[in-house]
Write a protein that holds these residues in place. Structure first.
Motif, PDB file in Angstrom:
ATOM      1  N   ALA A 177     120.437 -54.683  38.033  1.00 39.21           N
ATOM      2  CA  ALA A 177     121.051 -55.213  36.807  1.00 39.21           C
ATOM      3  C   ALA A 177     121.400 -56.682  36.996  1.00 39.21           C
ATOM      4  O   ALA A 177     121.820 -57.106  38.082  1.00 39.21           O
ATOM      5  CB  ALA A 177     122.299 -54.404  36.456  1.00 39.21           C
ATOM      6  N   VAL A 178     121.209 -57.464  35.949  1.00 37.87           N
ATOM      7  CA  VAL A 178     121.517 -58.893  36.008  1.00 37.87           C
ATOM      8  C   VAL A 178     122.702 -59.187  35.097  1.00 37.87           C
ATOM      9  O   VAL A 178     122.898 -58.545  34.060  1.00 37.87           O
ATOM     10  CB  VAL A 178     120.303 -59.752  35.592  1.00 37.87           C
ATOM     11  CG1 VAL A 178     119.133 -59.518  36.527  1.00 37.87           C
ATOM     12  CG2 VAL A 178     119.893 -59.490  34.145  1.00 37.87           C
ATOM     13  N   ASN A 179     123.484 -60.157  35.491  1.00 38.35           N
ATOM     14  CA  ASN A 179     124.597 -60.625  34.678  1.00 38.35           C
ATOM     15  C   ASN A 179     124.035 -61.596  33.636  1.00 38.35           C
ATOM     16  O   ASN A 179     123.657 -62.721  33.961  1.00 38.35           O
ATOM     17  CB  ASN A 179     125.646 -61.318  35.566  1.00 38.35           C
ATOM     18  CG  ASN A 179     126.884 -61.735  34.790  1.00 38.35           C
ATOM     19  OD1 ASN A 179     126.807 -62.311  33.706  1.00 38.35           O
ATOM     20  ND2 ASN A 179     128.048 -61.449  35.361  1.00 38.35           N
ATOM     21  N   VAL A 180     123.968 -61.161  32.383  1.00 33.87           N
ATOM     22  CA  VAL A 180     123.312 -61.941  31.335  1.00 33.87           C
ATOM     23  C   VAL A 180     123.982 -63.296  31.160  1.00 33.87           C
ATOM     24  O   VAL A 180     123.324 -64.330  31.061  1.00 33.87           O
ATOM     25  CB  VAL A 180     123.306 -61.155  30.003  1.00 33.87           C
ATOM     26  CG1 VAL A 180     122.778 -62.032  28.866  1.00 33.87           C
ATOM     27  CG2 VAL A 180     122.466 -59.894  30.139  1.00 33.87           C
ATOM     28  N   GLY A 181     125.321 -63.306  31.137  1.00 34.74           N
ATOM     29  CA  GLY A 181     126.036 -64.560  30.941  1.00 34.74           C
ATOM     30  C   GLY A 181     125.760 -65.575  32.029  1.00 34.74           C
ATOM     31  O   GLY A 181     125.575 -66.766  31.751  1.00 34.74           O
ATOM     32  N   ASP A 182     125.699 -65.124  33.275  1.00 39.60           N
ATOM     33  CA  ASP A 182     125.434 -66.042  34.379  1.00 39.60           C
ATOM     34  C   ASP A 182     124.051 -66.673  34.258  1.00 39.60           C
ATOM     35  O   ASP A 182     123.875 -67.868  34.524  1.00 39.60           O
ATOM     36  CB  ASP A 182     125.556 -65.316  35.724  1.00 39.60           C
ATOM     37  CG  ASP A 182     127.011 -65.100  36.147  1.00 39.60           C
ATOM     38  OD1 ASP A 182     127.902 -65.633  35.463  1.00 39.60           O
ATOM     39  OD2 ASP A 182     127.234 -64.394  37.150  1.00 39.60           O
ATOM     40  N   SER A 496     136.803 -70.676  24.676  1.00 42.18           N
ATOM     41  CA  SER A 496     135.797 -69.883  23.983  1.00 42.18           C
ATOM     42  C   SER A 496     136.097 -68.412  24.273  1.00 42.18           C
ATOM     43  O   SER A 496     136.787 -68.083  25.230  1.00 42.18           O
ATOM     44  CB  SER A 496     134.385 -70.249  24.462  1.00 42.18           C
ATOM     45  OG  SER A 496     134.264 -70.006  25.849  1.00 42.18           O
ATOM     46  N   ILE A 497     135.564 -67.531  23.423  1.00 42.91           N
ATOM     47  CA  ILE A 497     135.817 -66.102  23.604  1.00 42.91           C
ATOM     48  C   ILE A 497     134.816 -65.540  24.605  1.00 42.91           C
ATOM     49  O   ILE A 497     133.616 -65.503  24.336  1.00 42.91           O
ATOM     50  CB  ILE A 497     135.701 -65.329  22.275  1.00 42.91           C
ATOM     51  CG1 ILE A 497     136.673 -65.872  21.231  1.00 42.91           C
ATOM     52  CG2 ILE A 497     135.953 -63.854  22.498  1.00 42.91           C
ATOM     53  CD1 ILE A 497     136.577 -65.180  19.892  1.00 42.91           C
ATOM     54  N   HIS A 498     135.299 -65.108  25.744  1.00 36.75           N
ATOM     55  CA  HIS A 498     134.463 -64.459  26.749  1.00 36.75           C
ATOM     56  C   HIS A 498     134.534 -62.944  26.566  1.00 36.75           C
ATOM     57  O   HIS A 498     135.490 -62.410  26.004  1.00 36.75           O
ATOM     58  CB  HIS A 498     134.951 -64.790  28.153  1.00 36.75           C
ATOM     59  CG  HIS A 498     134.703 -66.204  28.563  1.00 36.75           C
ATOM     60  ND1 HIS A 498     134.293 -66.547  29.831  1.00 36.75           N
ATOM     61  CD2 HIS A 498     134.802 -67.367  27.882  1.00 36.75           C
ATOM     62  CE1 HIS A 498     134.149 -67.854  29.915  1.00 36.75           C
ATOM     63  NE2 HIS A 498     134.463 -68.378  28.745  1.00 36.75           N
ATOM     64  N   ARG A 499     133.521 -62.263  27.052  1.00 34.46           N
ATOM     65  CA  ARG A 499     133.619 -60.822  27.172  1.00 34.46           C
ATOM     66  C   ARG A 499     134.632 -60.503  28.262  1.00 34.46           C
ATOM     67  O   ARG A 499     134.655 -61.150  29.314  1.00 34.46           O
ATOM     68  CB  ARG A 499     132.261 -60.215  27.538  1.00 34.46           C
ATOM     69  CG  ARG A 499     131.238 -60.198  26.407  1.00 34.46           C
ATOM     70  CD  ARG A 499     129.935 -59.550  26.883  1.00 34.46           C
ATOM     71  NE  ARG A 499     130.177 -58.278  27.553  1.00 34.46           N
ATOM     72  CZ  ARG A 499     130.350 -57.110  26.934  1.00 34.46           C
ATOM     73  NH1 ARG A 499     130.275 -57.048  25.619  1.00 34.46           N
ATOM     74  NH2 ARG A 499     130.579 -56.008  27.619  1.00 34.46           N
ATOM     75  N   ASN A 500     135.452 -59.486  28.024  1.00 33.49           N
ATOM     76  CA  ASN A 500     136.425 -59.091  29.035  1.00 33.49           C
ATOM     77  C   ASN A 500     135.723 -58.521  30.260  1.00 33.49           C
ATOM     78  O   ASN A 500     136.166 -58.716  31.393  1.00 33.49           O
ATOM     79  CB  ASN A 500     137.399 -58.057  28.449  1.00 33.49           C
ATOM     80  CG  ASN A 500     138.578 -57.809  29.349  1.00 33.49           C
ATOM     81  OD1 ASN A 500     139.198 -58.743  29.850  1.00 33.49           O
ATOM     82  ND2 ASN A 500     138.900 -56.536  29.576  1.00 33.49           N
ATOM     83  N   VAL A 501     134.605 -57.840  30.020  1.00 30.94           N
ATOM     84  CA  VAL A 501     133.769 -57.292  31.098  1.00 30.94           C
ATOM     85  C   VAL A 501     132.391 -57.933  30.981  1.00 30.94           C
ATOM     86  O   VAL A 501     131.773 -57.886  29.905  1.00 30.94           O
ATOM     87  CB  VAL A 501     133.643 -55.760  30.981  1.00 30.94           C
ATOM     88  CG1 VAL A 501     132.719 -55.220  32.068  1.00 30.94           C
ATOM     89  CG2 VAL A 501     135.017 -55.103  31.069  1.00 30.94           C
ATOM     90  N   PRO A 502     131.873 -58.567  32.028  1.00 34.25           N
ATOM     91  CA  PRO A 502     130.555 -59.202  31.939  1.00 34.25           C
ATOM     92  C   PRO A 502     129.471 -58.212  31.510  1.00 34.25           C
ATOM     93  O   PRO A 502     129.548 -57.008  31.798  1.00 34.25           O
ATOM     94  CB  PRO A 502     130.301 -59.698  33.371  1.00 34.25           C
ATOM     95  CG  PRO A 502     131.661 -59.844  33.966  1.00 34.25           C
ATOM     96  CD  PRO A 502     132.504 -58.755  33.359  1.00 34.25           C
ATOM     97  N   LEU A 503     128.464 -58.725  30.816  1.00 30.29           N
ATOM     98  CA  LEU A 503     127.361 -57.895  30.339  1.00 30.29           C
ATOM     99  C   LEU A 503     126.282 -57.817  31.420  1.00 30.29           C
ATOM    100  O   LEU A 503     125.583 -58.795  31.693  1.00 30.29           O
ATOM    101  CB  LEU A 503     126.775 -58.484  29.050  1.00 30.29           C
ATOM    102  CG  LEU A 503     125.629 -57.690  28.404  1.00 30.29           C
ATOM    103  CD1 LEU A 503     126.114 -56.324  27.937  1.00 30.29           C
ATOM    104  CD2 LEU A 503     125.014 -58.476  27.251  1.00 30.29           C
ATOM    105  N   ASN A 504     126.163 -56.648  32.043  1.00 31.24           N
ATOM    106  CA  ASN A 504     125.159 -56.420  33.079  1.00 31.24           C
ATOM    107  C   ASN A 504     124.090 -55.480  32.534  1.00 31.24           C
ATOM    108  O   ASN A 504     124.396 -54.345  32.118  1.00 31.24           O
ATOM    109  CB  ASN A 504     125.798 -55.812  34.334  1.00 31.24           C
ATOM    110  CG  ASN A 504     126.737 -56.792  35.013  1.00 31.24           C
ATOM    111  OD1 ASN A 504     126.351 -57.908  35.354  1.00 31.24           O
ATOM    112  ND2 ASN A 504     127.990 -56.381  35.207  1.00 31.24           N
ATOM    113  N   LEU A 505     122.835 -55.938  32.536  1.00 29.22           N
ATOM    114  CA  LEU A 505     121.732 -55.163  31.962  1.00 29.22           C
ATOM    115  C   LEU A 505     120.530 -55.169  32.901  1.00 29.22           C
ATOM    116  O   LEU A 505     120.343 -56.097  33.697  1.00 29.22           O
ATOM    117  CB  LEU A 505     121.302 -55.774  30.617  1.00 29.22           C
ATOM    118  CG  LEU A 505     122.343 -55.849  29.498  1.00 29.22           C
ATOM    119  CD1 LEU A 505     121.762 -56.603  28.308  1.00 29.22           C
ATOM    120  CD2 LEU A 505     122.805 -54.456  29.084  1.00 29.22           C
TER     121      LEU A 505
END
Length: 520
Positions: A177-182, A496-505
């Protein structure tokens, strides 16, 4: 019997004195009467009473945009509250935002010059585009030399090269899984790095990459904190929300990083003397070398503060918007399929997405617009300052020395404007597209009026390009055991509004393998 002459003179004196005293008194009384009659028509704004000393600070919680939205349901779209010692007006409706940012735009276009130690310390004593008293000059400079359509087109090839490298990196990590935001952040940072310094901020064997990410995260967190000393100066020593020493230390680290990059740039071979081939830093130093430019002096602090603006705000907002858009598409698979079908029809399966494809992707545009409505990158606009004399706005007095803020997040959820405002529904924009340039006050993710974000067109290009490329190049799925409907969509406020939990997909390639080779 006649009165004595002395008594007569004394009576005459008191009579004339009383007349001379009465006339000014009548004038004063009439003036007060007119004033209070006017005040009866233009009332003071409603708002919570708050606590002694603290005011309404305790109402803000960790997500102040949401807390202020909840208060606006009780007190209306334009409300008054005290944040410690700072009188503050909050606009939370389309009508109120239009009044502040359009009707009275020229009156409210300046920033407060007090009330934020983070701005004073971290942004070189308010030397950037957002806070400097020179903001019209700095804004014009940045737009003319970096953000015109011609300037942005000049860097299109670099953006496409960066996206090719990014897709290659994701392809290599497809087994996990990759961290989309990163990953999006690598793309946006390298684009801004190329445009400002003609160098990639993230690349293989780059020891600065994680250091830079850490610095930007620390900067955004520090700038977003609610510091007790900003609102109640005599409690500064408590250090609640961040001490001055911590911010000075962060400023030192930021300055060392910026100066190192500037020195690296100075050691690089000079590009052509033609202005069309110069990067933004070269242009800034060229302007600085002049004794004055258009009547304004450009300082070293201005240059570093502008670079900081570009690296922080210019990268984080685009990154978070793409991350939120991907989150919503994962939660709504039928919408993901609609976007992918459109992108495939425009691009095909034998090449990567190019920026020239984007104008044909109308549903993708609707998805981005709806993402910016529900998840605006800057939920609370930076504060505006009330003018030196009071103004009447929407039938209410706006006192002098007041901070005025627009809750963009709340405006986009105004139930008087939007049907089912809390639902993610891009179809609402398919036949009714809106302008995101500040003309349509139903949705103002980049602000409006004189203070509208100067880089919003570049931001939109990067958002559309990244989202289209991600949807086209990969099938995306949650880790095993996680369901789309259970995806955590809680927010974390950091300017800015961040996700509280990073999006890993997980990213499953769907194009021919050679298209993931960045040399093609």
């Amino acid at each position: 019997m006649q009165m004595p002459m002395d008594t007569l003179k004394l009576s005459s004196f008191f009579l004339s004195f009383s007349v001379s005293l009465t006339l000014p008194l009548i004038i004063v009384l009439l003036t007060c009467l007119c004033f209070f009659k006017g005040k009866a028509k233009a009332k003071l704004l409603p708002g919570p009473r708050g606590l002694p000393v603290l005011g309404s600070l305790l109402d803000l919680a960790s997500n102040p945009h949401f807390s202020l939205y909840a208060l606006s349901k009780c007190y209306g779209g334009l409300m008054y509250l005290k944040l410690g010692t700072i009188p503050t007006i909050i606009a939370s409706s389309q009508e109120a935002a239009t009044a502040i940012l359009k009707t009275f735009d020229s009156d409210f276009s300046n920033r407060p010059q007090t009330g934020s130690a983070a701005v004073d310390i971290l942004i070189y004593n308010r030397s950037d585009i957002a806070w400097s008293p020179q903001w019209p000059f700095l804004r014009k400079l940045c737009i003319f030399h970096l953000l015109t359509p011609k300037c942005m087109d000049k860097w299109q090839e670099f953006r496409e090269e960066e996206m090719a490298l990014l897709l290659t990196s994701i392809f290599k990590q497809r087994a996990s899984a990759v961290n989309v935001g990163d990953f999006v952040n690598v793309f946006t940072c390298n684009v801004i790095g190329q445009m400002t310094l003609r160098m990639r901020l993230f690349h293989e064997n780059n020891a600065d990459a994680e250091h830079f990410r850490e610095l930007m995260n620390d900067f955004l967190r520090a700038a977003a904190r609610i510091r007790i000393g900003d609102f109640i100066p005599f409690l500064e020593r408590i250090g609640l929300g961040g001490s001055l020493d911590e911010m000075k230390s962060l400023n030192k680290r930021l300055d060392q990083f910026l100066m190192r990059k500037i020195e690296e740039k100075k050691r690089m071979p000079l590009s052509s003397e033609d202005d069309g081939n110069k990067d933004f830093l070269q242009i800034l130093y060229q302007l600085k070398s002049n004794s004055a430019s258009e009547g304004e002096q450009l300082s070293e602090s201005n240059i570093k503060a502008i670079l900081l603006d570009m690296m922080a705000a210019g990268t984080d907002t685009a990154t978070r918007t793409v991350e939120w858009a991907m989150s919503e598409l994962i939660r709504h698979p039928h919408l993901m399929n609609k976007v992918r079908s459109e992108v495939d029809a425009v691009v095909g399966m034998e090449e990567r997405v190019r920026e020239s494809h984007l104008p044909q992707m109308k549903y993708l545009e609707a998805v981005v617009t709806e993402t910016l409505r529900l998840h605006p990158p800057t939920p609370l606009m930076l504060p505006h300052a009330s003018p030196d004399s009071s103004r009447e706005v929407m039938g209410h007095f706006i006192p002098t020395n007041t901070h005025v803020m627009v809750n963009v997040w709340a405006v986009a959820r105004d139930p008087n404007v939007w049907e089912k405002p809390l639902e993610f529904d891009p179809d609402r924009f398919v036949d009714n597209p809106v302008h995101l340039d500040g003309r349509d006050f139903r949705i103002i993710p980049f602000g409006a009026g004189r203070r509208r974000c100067p880089g919003y067109k570049l931001g939109l290009r990067m958002i559309h390009f990244a989202l289209a490329s991600f949807v086209h190049a990969f099938d995306w799925s949650l880790p095993p055991g996680e369901e789309p409907q259970d995806l955590d969509m809680n927010e974390k406020y950091e300017l800015s509004i961040h996700r509280n939990v990073p999006l890993n997909l997980f990213a499953i390639p769907r194009l021919p393998t050679h298209l993931y080779n960045s040399s093609h």
